[in-house]
Write an enzyme that holds these catalytic residues in place. Sequence first.
Site, PDB file in Angstrom:
ATOM      1  N   GLN A   1       0.854  -1.186   0.000  1.00 19.24           N
ATOM      2  CA  GLN A   1       0.000   0.000   0.000  1.00 19.24           C
ATOM      3  C   GLN A   1       0.890   1.237   0.000  1.00 19.24           C
ATOM      4  O   GLN A   1       1.481   1.602   1.010  1.00 19.24           O
ATOM      5  CB  GLN A   1      -0.920   0.024   1.223  1.00 19.24           C
TER       6      GLN A   1
ATOM      7  N   ARG B   1      -5.398   9.584   3.152  1.00 22.14           N
ATOM      8  CA  ARG B   1      -4.175  10.367   3.336  1.00 22.14           C
ATOM      9  C   ARG B   1      -4.056  11.475   2.287  1.00 22.14           C
ATOM     10  O   ARG B   1      -5.003  12.160   2.018  1.00 22.14           O
ATOM     11  CB  ARG B   1      -2.955   9.446   3.366  1.00 22.14           C
TER      12      ARG B   1
ATOM     13  N   CYS C   1      -5.239  -8.964  20.159  1.00 27.41           N
ATOM     14  CA  CYS C   1      -6.629  -9.425  20.229  1.00 27.41           C
ATOM     15  C   CYS C   1      -6.914  -9.950  21.627  1.00 27.41           C
ATOM     16  O   CYS C   1      -6.009 -10.478  22.298  1.00 27.41           O
ATOM     17  CB  CYS C   1      -6.875 -10.519  19.187  1.00 27.41           C
TER      18      CYS C   1
END
Length: 370
Positions: free
Chosen positions: A91, A167, A362
Amino acid sequence: MYDILNTPVNYGGLELKNRVIFAPTTLGLPQEEQLERLRAIARGGCAMIIIGDVPVGKHGFGPSLYSKKGFAWYARLTSAIHQEGCLVCAQLHQSDSNVKAMLKYVPGVLTKRISMQELRPLLNQEVGPYITRMPAQKAAAIAESFGEAAVLAQKAGFDMVQVHGDRMCGSFSSAIYNFRTDCYGGAPENRARFAVEAVRAIRRRLPDLPIDYKLAVRQEEPHYGNAGVVEAELPVFVPLLEQAGVTSFHVTLANHGSLTDTIPPANHPYFRGQGCFLKYCDQVRALTKLPVCGVGGLSDPAFIADQITAGRIDCAAMSRQLIADPAWPEKVFSGREQDIHRCVRCNKACLGGMMAHQGVHCIYERKASV
């Protein structure tokens, strides 16, 4: 059961072995711990992992593709994921944070007069002036750097790149932040220019590389998200991005608001249900024939299979569910659905851990260690 989830798909020119993708996530973990977390997710059976926030510049936040050490890290990461039979996407990310403006808040943060929860909206207030006053030559140079970063990402072993459409791309796109009067501001076509130039910079250098675009959608009535593309402007943005060279769309809610909106808990006042952002996929689907990936509270295999069968999405991206149980795909595909550690969307150790600078974890990890 749910055979559609385990069928191969051509996702924008990339052949995926199934329909499950690990969504881009800022894990906030030490590198070795992050490597093992991602290796476990790859081993669990998902088709592709998207590595979030890979900087396009030489001096961005996080490991740099341009440095020897940073490039080696990404090469090691892609190799480890590939060894587990999983593909990997970078990304490409350009921050829209005004570093100079951030410095004035440092004393308040250090003395704890400003909490991290209070800092986020303060920084978001600085985005508009930063984007609006940026010299056009600098904007064009940053957009061009997406192409340079993509070349390095491919050399580091990434199979695909995703342009981070939130962004800086999202802030240029947003009428809430972009008050420019030049070719980068005003009409939707102009506000789309920065993102389009970023995609073109990649396509010009790499004619065959699959380019995913994280399409951040801003909603009104009620208002959620501040960056990104307002729903009514999707008919302008989607065709322009496709013409520039995008080969698939990863559709989600725009950021620059509360993180509990873009990462909504189960008790969110508006986004509480399974597939809470899929209505934006429906709108994008009506505008393009390119593959669409949905995200947002996806965890139930029956629900996801129904959405794919209905044609709403081609792939399902999830983050919290694969952090709760990296083997979710393998368990679903092998008929062991009853063995899944199901994400309850409590946000306690995942978003809570990120906000506390303890990394994304988690509650199941905590239970296992007791």
